[in-house]
Design an enzyme around this catalytic site. Structure first.
Site, PDB file in Angstrom:
ATOM      1  N   GLY A 168      34.661  51.704  29.586  1.00 53.68           N
ATOM      2  CA  GLY A 168      33.803  52.135  30.698  1.00 53.68           C
ATOM      3  C   GLY A 168      34.003  53.607  31.006  1.00 53.68           C
ATOM      4  O   GLY A 168      34.736  54.323  30.297  1.00 53.68           O
ATOM      5  N   PHE A 169      33.355  54.045  32.056  1.00 49.97           N
ATOM      6  CA  PHE A 169      33.419  55.452  32.462  1.00 49.97           C
ATOM      7  C   PHE A 169      34.874  55.866  32.759  1.00 49.97           C
ATOM      8  O   PHE A 169      35.469  56.684  32.044  1.00 49.97           O
ATOM      9  CB  PHE A 169      32.485  55.642  33.667  1.00 49.97           C
ATOM     10  N   ASN A 185      44.465  36.933  35.036  1.00 48.15           N
ATOM     11  CA  ASN A 185      44.916  37.052  33.635  1.00 48.15           C
ATOM     12  C   ASN A 185      45.666  38.358  33.394  1.00 48.15           C
ATOM     13  O   ASN A 185      46.668  38.392  32.680  1.00 48.15           O
ATOM     14  CB  ASN A 185      43.712  36.955  32.689  1.00 48.15           C
ATOM     15  N   LYS A 220      37.172  42.470  44.996  1.00 43.24           N
ATOM     16  CA  LYS A 220      38.226  43.488  45.019  1.00 43.24           C
ATOM     17  C   LYS A 220      39.268  43.179  46.092  1.00 43.24           C
ATOM     18  O   LYS A 220      40.461  43.461  45.910  1.00 43.24           O
ATOM     19  CB  LYS A 220      37.610  44.870  45.247  1.00 43.24           C
ATOM     20  N   TYR A 260      31.128  42.128  45.197  1.00 43.19           N
ATOM     21  CA  TYR A 260      32.053  43.175  44.716  1.00 43.19           C
ATOM     22  C   TYR A 260      33.193  43.353  45.710  1.00 43.19           C
ATOM     23  O   TYR A 260      34.370  43.346  45.343  1.00 43.19           O
ATOM     24  CB  TYR A 260      31.263  44.475  44.550  1.00 43.19           C
ATOM     25  N   TYR A 313      41.901  34.030  28.937  1.00 39.51           N
ATOM     26  CA  TYR A 313      43.304  34.377  28.657  1.00 39.51           C
ATOM     27  C   TYR A 313      43.395  35.594  27.730  1.00 39.51           C
ATOM     28  O   TYR A 313      42.690  35.677  26.729  1.00 39.51           O
ATOM     29  CB  TYR A 313      43.985  33.164  28.013  1.00 39.51           C
ATOM     30  N   LYS A 348      34.031  36.835  39.034  1.00 41.13           N
ATOM     31  CA  LYS A 348      34.985  36.252  38.079  1.00 41.13           C
ATOM     32  C   LYS A 348      35.977  37.286  37.541  1.00 41.13           C
ATOM     33  O   LYS A 348      37.156  37.001  37.388  1.00 41.13           O
ATOM     34  CB  LYS A 348      34.234  35.577  36.919  1.00 41.13           C
ATOM     35  N   GLY A 385      49.012  38.043  34.932  1.00 43.82           N
ATOM     36  CA  GLY A 385      49.840  37.126  34.136  1.00 43.82           C
ATOM     37  C   GLY A 385      50.370  37.829  32.893  1.00 43.82           C
ATOM     38  O   GLY A 385      51.536  37.663  32.518  1.00 43.82           O
TER      39      GLY A 385
HETATM   40  P1  NAD Z   1      32.061  51.023  34.335  1.00 44.54           P
HETATM   41  O1  NAD Z   1      30.991  50.000  34.499  1.00 44.54           O
HETATM   42  O2  NAD Z   1      31.734  52.237  33.519  1.00 44.54           O
HETATM   43  O3  NAD Z   1      33.365  50.387  33.696  1.00 44.54           O
HETATM   44  C1  NAD Z   1      33.724  49.046  33.859  1.00 44.54           C
HETATM   45  C2  NAD Z   1      34.122  48.499  32.519  1.00 44.54           C
HETATM   46  O4  NAD Z   1      34.593  47.144  32.676  1.00 44.54           O
HETATM   47  C3  NAD Z   1      32.943  48.445  31.547  1.00 44.54           C
HETATM   48  O5  NAD Z   1      33.294  49.033  30.303  1.00 44.54           O
HETATM   49  C4  NAD Z   1      32.664  46.953  31.388  1.00 44.54           C
HETATM   50  O6  NAD Z   1      32.087  46.602  30.157  1.00 44.54           O
HETATM   51  C5  NAD Z   1      34.052  46.362  31.610  1.00 44.54           C
HETATM   52  N1  NAD Z   1      34.050  44.957  32.017  1.00 44.54           N
HETATM   53  C6  NAD Z   1      33.352  44.397  33.037  1.00 44.54           C
HETATM   54  N2  NAD Z   1      33.613  43.085  33.098  1.00 44.54           N
HETATM   55  C7  NAD Z   1      34.502  42.811  32.114  1.00 44.54           C
HETATM   56  C8  NAD Z   1      35.153  41.631  31.662  1.00 44.54           C
HETATM   57  N3  NAD Z   1      34.950  40.446  32.256  1.00 44.54           N
HETATM   58  N4  NAD Z   1      36.011  41.717  30.615  1.00 44.54           N
HETATM   59  C9  NAD Z   1      36.245  42.903  30.005  1.00 44.54           C
HETATM   60  N5  NAD Z   1      35.644  44.059  30.379  1.00 44.54           N
HETATM   61  C10 NAD Z   1      34.789  43.997  31.413  1.00 44.54           C
HETATM   62  O7  NAD Z   1      32.522  51.439  35.789  1.00 44.54           O
HETATM   63  P2  NAD Z   1      33.601  52.523  36.281  1.00 44.54           P
HETATM   64  O8  NAD Z   1      32.937  53.378  37.269  1.00 44.54           O
HETATM   65  O9  NAD Z   1      34.299  53.110  35.128  1.00 44.54           O
HETATM   66  O10 NAD Z   1      34.613  51.589  37.087  1.00 44.54           O
HETATM   67  C11 NAD Z   1      35.866  51.199  36.538  1.00 44.54           C
HETATM   68  C12 NAD Z   1      36.718  50.528  37.612  1.00 44.54           C
HETATM   69  O11 NAD Z   1      36.943  51.438  38.694  1.00 44.54           O
HETATM   70  C13 NAD Z   1      36.071  49.281  38.212  1.00 44.54           C
HETATM   71  O12 NAD Z   1      37.064  48.305  38.429  1.00 44.54           O
HETATM   72  C14 NAD Z   1      35.530  49.787  39.545  1.00 44.54           C
HETATM   73  O13 NAD Z   1      35.472  48.763  40.491  1.00 44.54           O
HETATM   74  C15 NAD Z   1      36.554  50.839  39.915  1.00 44.54           C
HETATM   75  N6  NAD Z   1      35.969  51.832  40.835  1.00 44.54           N
HETATM   76  C16 NAD Z   1      35.125  52.808  40.387  1.00 44.54           C
HETATM   77  C17 NAD Z   1      34.581  53.711  41.287  1.00 44.54           C
HETATM   78  C18 NAD Z   1      33.674  54.841  40.860  1.00 44.54           C
HETATM   79  O14 NAD Z   1      33.233  55.609  41.715  1.00 44.54           O
HETATM   80  N7  NAD Z   1      33.370  55.038  39.596  1.00 44.54           N
HETATM   81  C19 NAD Z   1      34.880  53.600  42.652  1.00 44.54           C
HETATM   82  C20 NAD Z   1      35.709  52.573  43.068  1.00 44.54           C
HETATM   83  C21 NAD Z   1      36.270  51.707  42.149  1.00 44.54           C
END
Ligand code: NAD
Ligand code: UDP
Length: 310
Positions: free
Chosen positions: A10-11, A99, A149, A145, A60, A91, A102
């Site tokens: 992800g980002f 997981n 969290k 969401y 898992y 989920k 764990g």
């Molecule tokens: P993003 O969507 O680019 O990255 C999330 C990644 O998680 C994606 O690559 C997605 O494919 C992966 N993912 C989702 N569900 C999954 C699963 N069940 N199994 C495996 N991979 C899974 O978003 P982001 O902005 O990079 O956010 C990353 C984390 O940071 C998240 O947990 C988000 O809640 C948290 N966050 C981000 C921000 C922000 O401003 N960017 C702010 C608060 C919190």
């Protein structure tokens, strides 16, 4: 260290992979590509210290060998994404966190949970400090969401207290930068995409709601510092540079030279926070951290990135 990062494609996750690899660590990125993309980590393929595991962490997580740190970043993060994937969001916050915890416990690893300013909901306290317990509508559209969290934070603290897990919780405020998805619906890629196409920027509501936007490099620095402490309570990481969405739109038009202006289009999602700014006293005191990159500098870099993507 051998570090496992869920959401590593992800980002934010992909920038963390870069940082830890640059520091000489070994990284395993685990991702099911629900909202992420292999392009974010394409430059790491072939690096002997990097492994990608295509896996949904609600199931898992099995990894051979030692793991020294687990960073749980998997989760849809954009309001548009989590409205589209409400059950996956719940989920990954519940089962996925379980997981990941764990795994950390079985390996004797440190654990870091990516939490969010959304745990404060539509806040009644301003700026938001970590002891504020929030104002969340559990059954509203953003509840999937926010509650995921909040549950993830509760489970992390339970593992810390019951199993002495060496855990951390970072509450991330709006973060932007290269590798955000152009169509993820968040305001930064939306506005920059519109501006680069010469379209008017779509401000939802009256645009008087506020946000504080931090550049990705500042967040990564905060996460690394938190991982290197033994502090277990949540820590806000975000900039205190707060502005209205309308002013933000004006800055994007100015920086891109977009002449198409602004249109007020679309309702705000129910529960869209009216204000948001972190109280960063804890991060400054415990991590000696503060955001360094001014908004316009970070936006210039991000605009450059999106110019190449479009
Ligand atoms: P993003 O969507 O680019 O990255 C999330 C990644 O998680 C994606 O690559 C997605 O494919 C992966 N993912 C989702 N569900 C999954 C699963 N069940 N199994 C495996 N991979 C899974 O978003 P982001 O902005 O990079 O956010 C990353 C984390 O940071 C998240 O947990 C988000 O809640 C948290 N966050 C981000 C921000 C922000 O401003 N960017 C702010 C608060 C919190
Ligand atoms: N927003 C907007 N126009 C857009 C996208 C978002 O006015 O095209 C607003 C949205 O209503 C919210 C703010 O920008 O008030 C930030 O939205 P985003 O989706 O980036 O994330 P949030 O901070 O709400 O989680």
């Amino acid at each position: 260290m051998r570090i496992l990062i869920t959401g590593g494609a992800g980002f934010i996750g992909s920038h963390l992979c870069d940082r830890f690899l640059a520091e000489g660590h070994t990284v395993i990125a685990v991702d099911n590509l629900l909202t992420g993309n292999m392009r974010n980590i394409a430059h790491l393929q072939g690096n002997p210290n990097f492994t990608f595991l295509h896996h949904n962490v609600v199931h898992y997580i099995s990894v051979d060998g030692p793991i020294h740190a687990v960073l749980h970043f998997a989760s849809p993060a954009s309001p548009i994404d989590y409205l589209k994937f409400p059950i996956q969001t719940l989920k990954v916050g519940a089962l996925g966190t379980h997981n990941a915890l764990g795994l950390a416990r079985s390996k004797g690893a440190k654990f870091l949970q990516a939490s969010t300013s959304e745990v404060y909901g539509d806040p009644l306290v301003h700026p938001q400090h970590e002891e504020y317990v929030g104002n969340v509508d559990s059954i509203g559209p953003r509840g999937v969401y926010d509650e995921a969290k909040r549950y993830a934070e509760a489970l992390t603290m339970a593992y810390h207290r019951a199993h002495q897990l060496d855990s951390r919780i970072v509450r991330i405020f709006n973060t932007y930068g290269p590798r955000m998805r152009l169509d993820d619906g968040r305001v930064v890629p939306n506005f920059i995409g519109q501006a680069l196409r010469g379209e008017p920027l779509t401000v939802y509501g009256e645009g008087i709601q506020t946000r504080s936007f931090q550049y990705i490099d500042d967040l990564v620095e905060g996460v690394v510092r938190l991982l290197n402490t033994d502090y277990h309570e949540p820590v806000n990481i975000g900039t205190t540079e707060e502005l209205t969405i309308l002013d933000f739109a004006r800055i994007i038009n100015e920086l891109t030279g977009n002449q198409a202006g602004i249109i007020f289009q679309g309702e705000r999602i129910k529960g869209d926070p009216q204000t948001r700014q972190p109280d960063t006293t804890r991060a400054r005191t415990i991590l000696n951290w503060e955001s360094k990159i001014p908004l316009r500098d970070g936006l210039q870099k991000t605009i450059e990135y999106f110019r190449h993507v479009i």
